[in-house]
Design a protein around this motif. Sequence first.
Motif, PDB file in Angstrom:
ATOM      1  N   MET A 118       0.598  -1.010  -0.373  1.00  0.00           N
ATOM      2  CA  MET A 118      -0.128   0.016  -0.191  1.00  0.00           C
ATOM      3  C   MET A 118       1.000   1.064   0.042  1.00  0.00           C
ATOM      4  O   MET A 118       1.578   1.093   0.748  1.00  0.00           O
ATOM      5  N   GLN A 119       0.747   1.773  -1.229  1.00  0.00           N
ATOM      6  CA  GLN A 119       1.541   3.349  -0.853  1.00  0.00           C
ATOM      7  C   GLN A 119       0.249   4.436  -0.512  1.00  0.00           C
ATOM      8  O   GLN A 119      -0.500   4.270  -0.624  1.00  0.00           O
ATOM      9  N   ILE A 120       1.616   5.540   0.319  1.00  0.00           N
ATOM     10  CA  ILE A 120       0.720   6.878   0.908  1.00  0.00           C
ATOM     11  C   ILE A 120       1.024   8.228  -0.276  1.00  0.00           C
ATOM     12  O   ILE A 120       2.163   8.036  -0.102  1.00  0.00           O
ATOM     13  N   PHE A 121      -0.326   8.256  -0.438  1.00  0.00           N
ATOM     14  CA  PHE A 121       0.246   9.717  -1.229  1.00  0.00           C
ATOM     15  C   PHE A 121       0.057  11.098   0.197  1.00  0.00           C
ATOM     16  O   PHE A 121      -0.959  10.483   0.851  1.00  0.00           O
ATOM     17  N   LEU A 122       0.562  12.392  -0.229  1.00  0.00           N
ATOM     18  CA  LEU A 122      -0.020  13.203   0.764  1.00  0.00           C
ATOM     19  C   LEU A 122      -1.095  14.088  -0.334  1.00  0.00           C
ATOM     20  O   LEU A 122      -1.011  14.708  -1.473  1.00  0.00           O
ATOM     21  N   ASP A 123      -2.506  14.076  -0.098  1.00  0.00           N
ATOM     22  CA  ASP A 123      -3.656  14.430  -0.720  1.00  0.00           C
ATOM     23  C   ASP A 123      -3.314  16.019  -0.550  1.00  0.00           C
ATOM     24  O   ASP A 123      -4.173  15.975   0.217  1.00  0.00           O
ATOM     25  N   VAL A 178       6.022   9.034   3.949  1.00  0.00           N
ATOM     26  CA  VAL A 178       5.475   9.114   2.495  1.00  0.00           C
ATOM     27  C   VAL A 178       5.737   9.492   0.681  1.00  0.00           C
ATOM     28  O   VAL A 178       6.723   9.802   0.597  1.00  0.00           O
ATOM     29  N   ASP A 179       4.941   8.402   0.498  1.00  0.00           N
ATOM     30  CA  ASP A 179       5.501   7.742  -0.927  1.00  0.00           C
ATOM     31  C   ASP A 179       4.897   9.031  -2.456  1.00  0.00           C
ATOM     32  O   ASP A 179       6.180   8.607  -3.243  1.00  0.00           O
ATOM     33  N   GLY A 180       4.857   9.586  -1.519  1.00  0.00           N
ATOM     34  CA  GLY A 180       3.958  10.588  -3.604  1.00  0.00           C
ATOM     35  C   GLY A 180       2.931  11.796  -2.894  1.00  0.00           C
ATOM     36  O   GLY A 180       2.793  12.135  -1.605  1.00  0.00           O
ATOM     37  N   VAL A 181       2.553  12.891  -4.005  1.00  0.00           N
ATOM     38  CA  VAL A 181       2.143  13.896  -3.724  1.00  0.00           C
ATOM     39  C   VAL A 181       0.692  13.717  -4.487  1.00  0.00           C
ATOM     40  O   VAL A 181       1.277  13.350  -5.624  1.00  0.00           O
ATOM     41  N   THR A 182      -0.242  14.099  -3.950  1.00  0.00           N
ATOM     42  CA  THR A 182      -1.708  14.912  -5.421  1.00  0.00           C
ATOM     43  C   THR A 182      -1.270  16.155  -4.709  1.00  0.00           C
ATOM     44  O   THR A 182      -1.826  16.543  -3.930  1.00  0.00           O
ATOM     45  N   THR A 183      -2.494  16.503  -5.453  1.00  0.00           N
ATOM     46  CA  THR A 183      -2.744  18.245  -5.930  1.00  0.00           C
ATOM     47  C   THR A 183      -3.458  17.987  -6.990  1.00  0.00           C
ATOM     48  O   THR A 183      -3.708  17.588  -7.649  1.00  0.00           O
ATOM     49  N   ASN A 184      -4.506  19.435  -6.890  1.00  0.00           N
ATOM     50  CA  ASN A 184      -5.710  19.731  -7.707  1.00  0.00           C
ATOM     51  C   ASN A 184      -5.595  20.927  -7.530  1.00  0.00           C
ATOM     52  O   ASN A 184      -5.161  21.572  -6.683  1.00  0.00           O
ATOM     53  N   PRO A 185      -6.522  22.515  -8.431  1.00  0.00           N
ATOM     54  CA  PRO A 185      -6.795  23.257  -9.112  1.00  0.00           C
ATOM     55  C   PRO A 185      -7.154  23.649  -7.784  1.00  0.00           C
ATOM     56  O   PRO A 185      -6.734  24.580  -7.147  1.00  0.00           O
ATOM     57  N   SER A 186      -8.216  23.286  -6.545  1.00  0.00           N
ATOM     58  CA  SER A 186      -8.279  23.694  -5.617  1.00  0.00           C
ATOM     59  C   SER A 186      -7.402  23.727  -4.120  1.00  0.00           C
ATOM     60  O   SER A 186      -7.516  24.553  -3.785  1.00  0.00           O
ATOM     61  N   LEU A 187      -6.632  22.626  -4.053  1.00  0.00           N
ATOM     62  CA  LEU A 187      -5.646  22.465  -2.721  1.00  0.00           C
ATOM     63  C   LEU A 187      -4.444  23.107  -3.731  1.00  0.00           C
ATOM     64  O   LEU A 187      -3.732  24.461  -2.512  1.00  0.00           O
ATOM     65  N   ILE A 188      -4.290  23.679  -4.877  1.00  0.00           N
ATOM     66  CA  ILE A 188      -3.272  25.187  -5.133  1.00  0.00           C
ATOM     67  C   ILE A 188      -3.806  26.351  -4.477  1.00  0.00           C
ATOM     68  O   ILE A 188      -3.170  26.746  -4.315  1.00  0.00           O
ATOM     69  N   LEU A 200      -7.686  -3.268   3.155  1.00  0.00           N
ATOM     70  CA  LEU A 200      -8.963  -4.824   2.297  1.00  0.00           C
ATOM     71  C   LEU A 200      -9.609  -4.490   1.109  1.00  0.00           C
ATOM     72  O   LEU A 200      -9.639  -5.455   0.715  1.00  0.00           O
ATOM     73  N   ALA A 201      -9.825  -3.161   0.132  1.00  0.00           N
ATOM     74  CA  ALA A 201     -10.495  -3.589  -1.499  1.00  0.00           C
ATOM     75  C   ALA A 201      -8.873  -3.476  -1.903  1.00  0.00           C
ATOM     76  O   ALA A 201      -9.407  -4.024  -2.995  1.00  0.00           O
ATOM     77  N   GLY A 202      -7.762  -3.529  -1.371  1.00  0.00           N
ATOM     78  CA  GLY A 202      -7.770  -3.762  -1.982  1.00  0.00           C
ATOM     79  C   GLY A 202      -6.806  -2.874  -3.393  1.00  0.00           C
ATOM     80  O   GLY A 202      -5.769  -2.993  -4.065  1.00  0.00           O
ATOM     81  N   ALA A 203      -6.717  -1.176  -2.759  1.00  0.00           N
ATOM     82  CA  ALA A 203      -6.336   0.096  -3.411  1.00  0.00           C
ATOM     83  C   ALA A 203      -4.877  -0.221  -3.526  1.00  0.00           C
ATOM     84  O   ALA A 203      -4.187  -0.509  -2.274  1.00  0.00           O
ATOM     85  N   HIS A 204      -4.505  -0.066  -4.236  1.00  0.00           N
ATOM     86  CA  HIS A 204      -2.962   0.116  -4.577  1.00  0.00           C
ATOM     87  C   HIS A 204      -2.005   1.127  -3.844  1.00  0.00           C
ATOM     88  O   HIS A 204      -0.764   0.956  -3.036  1.00  0.00           O
ATOM     89  N   VAL A 205      -3.322   2.511  -4.214  1.00  0.00           N
ATOM     90  CA  VAL A 205      -2.448   3.888  -3.084  1.00  0.00           C
ATOM     91  C   VAL A 205      -3.694   4.650  -2.707  1.00  0.00           C
ATOM     92  O   VAL A 205      -4.410   4.376  -3.483  1.00  0.00           O
ATOM     93  N   CYS A 206      -3.141   4.853  -1.154  1.00  0.00           N
ATOM     94  CA  CYS A 206      -4.211   5.746  -0.194  1.00  0.00           C
ATOM     95  C   CYS A 206      -3.497   7.042  -0.456  1.00  0.00           C
ATOM     96  O   CYS A 206      -2.990   7.399  -0.431  1.00  0.00           O
TER      97      CYS A 206
END
Length: 216
Positions: free
Chosen positions: A1-6, A22-32, A176-182
């Motif tokens: 399971m990888q963990i990204f910060l949103d 922390v394996d990665g980061v996700t951003t979106n226009p609202s967060l920026i 539990l559902a098997g998501a690769h990343v949260c």
Amino acid sequence: MQIFLDTADVKEIRELATLGLVDGVTTNPSLIAKEGRPFREIVAEILSIVDGPISLEVVGTEAPGMLVEARELAKLHKNVVVKIPLIAEGLKAVKQLSQEGIKTNVTLCFSACQALLAAKAGATYISPFVGRLDDISVVGMDLVRQIVAIYENYNYATFVLAASLRSPIHFVDAALAGAHVCTLPPAVLRQLIKHPLTDIGLERFLADWKKVPTDR
Ligand code: E4P
């Protein structure tokens, strides 16, 4: 399971990156937009803190414009993953970008049909938005389960990135559902660590330790 910060909050990213989890980061226009600083400035800082996939979203809504934006973003750093909205024009762009070897995160996914099409187009990641489905009284996690099963049926290489997660329960259910990343807001990542019994237990151990006679 990888963990990204949103988040696009560089201070939070810098602090939580010290955990080494922390394996990665996700951003979106609202967060920026929330940061009130120029996009490129924020992105450069995030890229210098986390050495892992960093999702940056395009704002065009037509495939040719998305492709121009995506190629520019991908040029910034090898870790950039281009976030593309799940609309018909987005799928066209994803197909082309996958042929060019540019990594994509297909965002705003709210159905298994959409997720299957994104995988077929060659998406690197698919982002089902769990919390926003819960908000409209649909069990968001069911979507994650469906996508994981469908991708397994056809051996799609697309990673399932559970997004719009709002609580530790979401995190456990996604695992539990098997998501690769949260991808998690900073506050939720902090909540994952905490347990009142851990705090009480530690307090007692330390108090008892003070009662142990010294060696000499
Ligand atoms: C995903 O990549 C999105 O940035 C995010 O998870 C959306 O979360 P929200 O529904 O809490 O805004």
